[in-house]
Design an enzyme around this catalytic site. Structure first.
Site, PDB file in Angstrom:
ATOM      1  N   ASN A 136       0.824  -1.217   0.000  1.00 32.25           N
ATOM      2  CA  ASN A 136       0.000   0.000   0.000  1.00 32.25           C
ATOM      3  C   ASN A 136       0.860   1.270   0.000  1.00 32.25           C
ATOM      4  O   ASN A 136       0.366   2.349   0.280  1.00 32.25           O
ATOM      5  CB  ASN A 136      -0.948   0.000   1.206  1.00 32.25           C
ATOM      6  CG  ASN A 136      -0.195  -0.080   2.529  1.00 32.25           C
ATOM      7  OD1 ASN A 136       1.032  -0.012   2.560  1.00 32.25           O
ATOM      8  ND2 ASN A 136      -0.925  -0.210   3.623  1.00 32.25           N
ATOM      9  N   HIS A 138       3.500   1.813   1.962  1.00 34.68           N
ATOM     10  CA  HIS A 138       4.080   2.220   3.245  1.00 34.68           C
ATOM     11  C   HIS A 138       5.600   2.064   3.255  1.00 34.68           C
ATOM     12  O   HIS A 138       6.164   1.248   2.528  1.00 34.68           O
ATOM     13  CB  HIS A 138       3.414   1.518   4.436  1.00 34.68           C
ATOM     14  CG  HIS A 138       3.768   0.086   4.654  1.00 34.68           C
ATOM     15  ND1 HIS A 138       2.845  -0.936   4.610  1.00 34.68           N
ATOM     16  CD2 HIS A 138       4.948  -0.516   4.967  1.00 34.68           C
ATOM     17  CE1 HIS A 138       3.440  -2.083   4.885  1.00 34.68           C
ATOM     18  NE2 HIS A 138       4.717  -1.856   5.097  1.00 34.68           N
ATOM     19  N   GLU A 143       1.836   3.919   7.527  1.00 36.46           N
ATOM     20  CA  GLU A 143       0.705   3.501   6.706  1.00 36.46           C
ATOM     21  C   GLU A 143       0.076   4.716   6.016  1.00 36.46           C
ATOM     22  O   GLU A 143       0.276   5.853   6.465  1.00 36.46           O
ATOM     23  CB  GLU A 143      -0.342   2.829   7.603  1.00 36.46           C
ATOM     24  CG  GLU A 143       0.155   1.565   8.308  1.00 36.46           C
ATOM     25  CD  GLU A 143       0.185   0.344   7.402  1.00 36.46           C
ATOM     26  OE1 GLU A 143       0.402   0.482   6.179  1.00 36.46           O
ATOM     27  OE2 GLU A 143       0.001  -0.778   7.927  1.00 36.46           O
TER      28      GLU A 143
HETATM   29  C1  GLP Z   1       6.981  -4.477   6.615  1.00 35.94           C
HETATM   30  C2  GLP Z   1       8.135  -3.637   7.122  1.00 35.94           C
HETATM   31  C3  GLP Z   1       8.641  -2.690   6.057  1.00 35.94           C
HETATM   32  C4  GLP Z   1       8.907  -3.469   4.787  1.00 35.94           C
HETATM   33  C5  GLP Z   1       7.608  -4.059   4.295  1.00 35.94           C
HETATM   34  C6  GLP Z   1       7.768  -4.837   3.006  1.00 35.94           C
HETATM   35  O1  GLP Z   1       5.794  -3.817   6.645  1.00 35.94           O
HETATM   36  N1  GLP Z   1       7.771  -2.864   8.278  1.00 35.94           N
HETATM   37  O2  GLP Z   1       9.821  -2.041   6.512  1.00 35.94           O
HETATM   38  O3  GLP Z   1       9.455  -2.623   3.806  1.00 35.94           O
HETATM   39  O4  GLP Z   1       7.151  -4.960   5.294  1.00 35.94           O
HETATM   40  O5  GLP Z   1       8.294  -6.090   3.300  1.00 35.94           O
HETATM   41  P1  GLP Z   1       8.783  -7.132   2.228  1.00 35.94           P
HETATM   42  O6  GLP Z   1      10.130  -6.679   1.820  1.00 35.94           O
HETATM   43  O7  GLP Z   1       8.815  -8.439   2.964  1.00 35.94           O
HETATM   44  O8  GLP Z   1       7.815  -7.128   1.119  1.00 35.94           O
END
Ligand code: GLP
Length: 242
Positions: A136, A138, A143
């Site tokens: 989304n 973030h 968020e």
């Molecule tokens: C979580 C973490 C973020 C990260 C996101 C994406 O929400 N708090 O810092 O960037 O996940 O994670 P992934 O790399 O596993 O897709």
């Protein structure tokens, strides 16, 4: 924002891992902003292999992690402290006393925010911040919302984030809150590198680069920073205009 499309996550891991190692070779006590999730794993693998080969030392490096779950014991297998120990810190020559986290179990989120802010300030600020991106849009756990938050704060996670990260929680329900650096603190880093891989990130990557700059897509704020570079694989970059 400058970006590169590389063939796969391993090529990205090598490129971004090299950025971190090059910085540490130039500045032995560099301040690194670190991230969790799947995206950074190839980066950490590169840093570990460079350290094992004796090509870089993290002995004097300081680190600050972006975020941590609330209401989860620090030693739980899914805490971000545990992740960092397992995926990086236990495999390089870093001094664990130089690794810093927000305390998701603090009793006073405002005091904790101020403590963390002061630690980062005392360290001289973050030299290089690593980021992934949520589906989304973030960054950290910022968020989509009505405002960009400046300092670290406690956030209620959205259903999209809970759905994406619940796969890691097989023993207890995933926490619903987290402490995270605010977008303002992330933007104070001197340099930022963001990684996005896989088609699930394509909408977020497009909104970050081609949508309006809005707290509804927290990553869009990165376009206001002069030194951000992003690395995508072809699936994550698939919806970009060029
Ligand atoms: C979580 C973490 C973020 C990260 C996101 C994406 O929400 N708090 O810092 O960037 O996940 O994670 P992934 O790399 O596993 O897709």
């Amino acid at each position: 924002m400058k970006y590169y499309v590389l063939p796969d996550e391993n090529a990205i891991g090598q490129a971004v891992g090299n950025l971190f190692c090059d910085l540490v070779r130039q500045k032995a006590n560099a301040v690194l902003g670190l991230a969790t999730g799947a995206s950074p794993l190839p980066v950490y693998a590169r840093m570990i292999s460079q350290c094992e080969a004796g090509e870089v030392s993290f002995r004097d490096v300081r680190t600050f992690n972006l975020d941590e779950y609330c209401d989860l014991p620090q030693a739980h297998k899914n805490s971000y402290r545990t992740y960092m120990r397992q995926e990086l810190f236990d495999k390089i020559d870093i001094n664990s006393q130089n690794t810093h986290f927000l305390d998701g179990n603090c009793s006073d989120e405002f005091a904790e925010s101020e403590r963390f802010r002061q630690y980062v300030k005392a360290a001289g600020g973050i030299d290089l911040q690593l980021l992934g991106i949520g589906r989304n849009g973030h960054i950290g756990f910022n968020e989509p919302s009505e405002n960009f938050t400046q300092e670290p704060f406690k956030v209620a996670l959205t259903p999209s984030t809970i759905a994406a990260n619940s796969i890691y929680f097989d023993d207890i329900p995933m926490p619903k809150y987290a402490m995270t650096m605010g977008v303002g603190m992330i933007l104070r880093a001197k340099q930022i590198v963001l990684i996005a891989t896989g088609s699930a990130k394509a909408d977020a990557v497009k909104a970050m680069l081609e949508g309006e700059i809005t707290p509804r897509c927290p990553a869009s704020a990165l376009r206001q920073h002069p030194h951000v570079v992003a690395y995508f694989d072809p699936s994550a970059a698939a919806l970009l205009r060029k």
